[in-house]
Write an enzyme that holds these catalytic residues in place. Sequence first.
Site, PDB file in Angstrom:
ATOM      1  N   HIS A 320       0.861  -1.186   0.000  1.00 50.39           N
ATOM      2  CA  HIS A 320       0.000   0.000   0.000  1.00 50.39           C
ATOM      3  C   HIS A 320       0.894   1.232   0.000  1.00 50.39           C
ATOM      4  O   HIS A 320       1.920   1.252   0.689  1.00 50.39           O
ATOM      5  CB  HIS A 320      -0.902   0.013   1.233  1.00 50.39           C
ATOM      6  CG  HIS A 320      -1.926  -1.078   1.248  1.00 50.39           C
ATOM      7  ND1 HIS A 320      -2.141  -1.891   2.329  1.00 50.39           N
ATOM      8  CD2 HIS A 320      -2.790  -1.505   0.291  1.00 50.39           C
ATOM      9  CE1 HIS A 320      -3.102  -2.762   2.056  1.00 50.39           C
ATOM     10  NE2 HIS A 320      -3.504  -2.547   0.820  1.00 50.39           N
ATOM     11  N   THR A 543       3.829   1.072   3.427  1.00 49.47           N
ATOM     12  CA  THR A 543       3.090   0.851   4.671  1.00 49.47           C
ATOM     13  C   THR A 543       3.593  -0.422   5.353  1.00 49.47           C
ATOM     14  O   THR A 543       2.991  -0.881   6.324  1.00 49.47           O
ATOM     15  CB  THR A 543       1.588   0.682   4.399  1.00 49.47           C
ATOM     16  OG1 THR A 543       1.415  -0.281   3.358  1.00 49.47           O
ATOM     17  CG2 THR A 543       0.943   1.974   3.995  1.00 49.47           C
ATOM     18  N   TRP A 544       4.647  -1.017   4.804  1.00 59.53           N
ATOM     19  CA  TRP A 544       5.179  -2.286   5.314  1.00 59.53           C
ATOM     20  C   TRP A 544       4.142  -3.406   5.162  1.00 59.53           C
ATOM     21  O   TRP A 544       4.076  -4.316   5.978  1.00 59.53           O
ATOM     22  CB  TRP A 544       5.624  -2.154   6.774  1.00 59.53           C
ATOM     23  CG  TRP A 544       6.614  -1.052   6.979  1.00 59.53           C
ATOM     24  CD1 TRP A 544       7.959  -1.105   6.741  1.00 59.53           C
ATOM     25  CD2 TRP A 544       6.349   0.284   7.433  1.00 59.53           C
ATOM     26  NE1 TRP A 544       8.549   0.111   7.013  1.00 59.53           N
ATOM     27  CE2 TRP A 544       7.588   0.985   7.446  1.00 59.53           C
ATOM     28  CE3 TRP A 544       5.199   0.959   7.834  1.00 59.53           C
ATOM     29  CZ2 TRP A 544       7.689   2.308   7.838  1.00 59.53           C
ATOM     30  CZ3 TRP A 544       5.296   2.286   8.220  1.00 59.53           C
ATOM     31  CH2 TRP A 544       6.530   2.939   8.221  1.00 59.53           C
ATOM     32  N   HIS A 545       3.355  -3.346   4.084  1.00 55.23           N
ATOM     33  CA  HIS A 545       2.312  -4.342   3.820  1.00 55.23           C
ATOM     34  C   HIS A 545       2.683  -5.213   2.618  1.00 55.23           C
ATOM     35  O   HIS A 545       1.864  -5.496   1.763  1.00 55.23           O
ATOM     36  CB  HIS A 545       0.967  -3.650   3.564  1.00 55.23           C
ATOM     37  CG  HIS A 545       0.436  -2.913   4.736  1.00 55.23           C
ATOM     38  ND1 HIS A 545      -0.665  -2.083   4.650  1.00 55.23           N
ATOM     39  CD2 HIS A 545       0.834  -2.868   6.034  1.00 55.23           C
ATOM     40  CE1 HIS A 545      -0.921  -1.556   5.839  1.00 55.23           C
ATOM     41  NE2 HIS A 545      -0.010  -2.021   6.690  1.00 55.23           N
ATOM     42  N   SER A 546       3.922  -5.641   2.533  1.00 50.53           N
ATOM     43  CA  SER A 546       4.386  -6.438   1.395  1.00 50.53           C
ATOM     44  C   SER A 546       3.653  -7.782   1.341  1.00 50.53           C
ATOM     45  O   SER A 546       3.527  -8.463   2.357  1.00 50.53           O
ATOM     46  CB  SER A 546       5.889  -6.698   1.514  1.00 50.53           C
ATOM     47  OG  SER A 546       6.607  -5.486   1.596  1.00 50.53           O
TER      48      SER A 546
END
Length: 614
Positions: A320, A543-546
């Site tokens: 994101h 957003t560190w949403h890998s």
Amino acid sequence: MPDANLSRNEYDIIFAGGGATACVTAGRLAKADPTLKILVLEAGPHTKDMIDHIQPGRFIRHIAPGSNTTTLHISKPSEAVGGRSVYVHTARCVGGGSAVNWLMYNRASASDYDDWETEHGNPGWGSKEIIPLLCKAETYQVQPNLESHGYSGPLKVSLGGHYDISAQQFVEVGPKVETNRPYSEEYNTMHADSLNIFSRVPKWIDEKTGIRQDVAHNFIYNQPENNNLEIIDGCRVTRVIFENKRAVGVEFVNDKLIRPDADLSPRVARATRLVVLSAGAMGSPAILERSGIGAAECLQKAGIKQLVDLPGVGENYQDHLLVGAAYFADPIIETYDGLVRNDHEETKRHLDSWTKNGSGLLGSNGVDAAIKLRPREDELHELGPEFESRWKEFFEKKPDKPIVWMKGSPRLPATDLAAQLGLPPTTKFVTGGYFPGYPACRGSVHITSDDIYAPLDFDTGFMTEPSDLAILRWAYKHSREIMRRLPVYRGPVPHSHPKFPDGSDAVTTEERLPVDIQHPRLVYTAEDNAAIDEYHRRTVATTWHSLGTCAMKPRERGGVVDPRLNVYGTECLKIADVSIPPSNVNANTYSTAIAIGEKAAHLIAQDLDLHGYF
């Protein structure tokens, strides 16, 4: 630290990675059948009872320089983001993201999981199956008796120990600025009626203790009596060992960052029944490629002999796209700046409050209010022609999908903004943050050699799709109109906003007090829009949403695993982590990692005929 000490050379199941999903799956299986010999190998450190993990307000430390609980991945520079590289941290500790994340309780839309089932060919992965698994894992302390939530699971969910004044104003002012977007007590129903609603944001925090609700403490560390469940930290899996194409174990080494004095020679652990990769969106495709599973060209470049031709490995990378526009704020608000600076007096005050009853900034995460925005028919024109096809193809017939998530909160200081601007450290800021729920862009991640410490060939794909730019542009305008009306607002931070042309109505650098609710909205010209786009290109971050790099979909469509999580072309090898989602979810990824963990435990129990599980 000495060499990792394994109690045996052979196990029933080996997990390569000890992150959020692995802990859920391994913990559930071990509890169902304590005779199962389970080994979890994690590259990072243990987290049991560590204050930086159990105390919510210390989350920012895990992306600070020198942290050994996350790994920093640096993407290739791209003109799409102004020639920059994007910096993405991934968890690296027992419990994974659940032990280091920002504690956001944010569920995906129901149609996100339905898409996995119907559009990507994964029976059993729709919302009817996934929502009960989410309920099974949680004890929802926010509201009682909600059908879509659970009340007897191991993970507690609450509103946390602090409700910032800027967040209170965000949910009070927001509905007055955004027509027909009211305030509601419920934020996470997963359905269309949760959109366009201002509300407080729950957190993975126990309201009674103020402690972070991570999976390691609630699925793994709470089984000390089970000697057959081994979690070994400081061990990095290099590759899967095969006999023909059957996974029979893993090769691993002592991690030089956690065990610098240990023997770094390769070692082997054997698995008699199953190997499960749970190393995340960056780690799992890398292990596959080092094991000879992937695209021929990629493996050849890295000097790896191909075992299975699987071109989807490392593709379909998704995240994101986060933007946080900063504003000066009234000094009455409380921010995390003092905690990050290790201000002794301020830290002691918050520590005393948290120790007493879990309250204060250390019992929270600074994100207390938000809204999931979906444009109404009369607003679609605001997004411009770049968004038209994306709306019709993806959003129009799925009313539970928002286009952007938006919040207003005390600024969370990943960087010291006051120092950057040459201002006193007591200067206070608030942030209008937002991210698109379903960016159209896609990236990739691949190994460059068989060296496990070599940087990955990483392309985020950020800002390569015009529809993503259109969403961010729309979000900036809506966010700014709310933020400039908050009573704590004291003007925009010029460094943190677009560089509008001289004479533009959008230039409000002289604005130092909030405007009235009825004040006219800012009007943006084509040149202003271009300035906003340029601003987003140079500031957008992760957003560190890998997720998505070992997608669960048909092999001929770039899939890596089937609906039972089996890696195509192999036997006795599964993947269970956030690398498997075939498409994005409108949420922080922790809840999805939990759902995958619960589902994986169910599938493995079926495969192994574990009657005690059901």
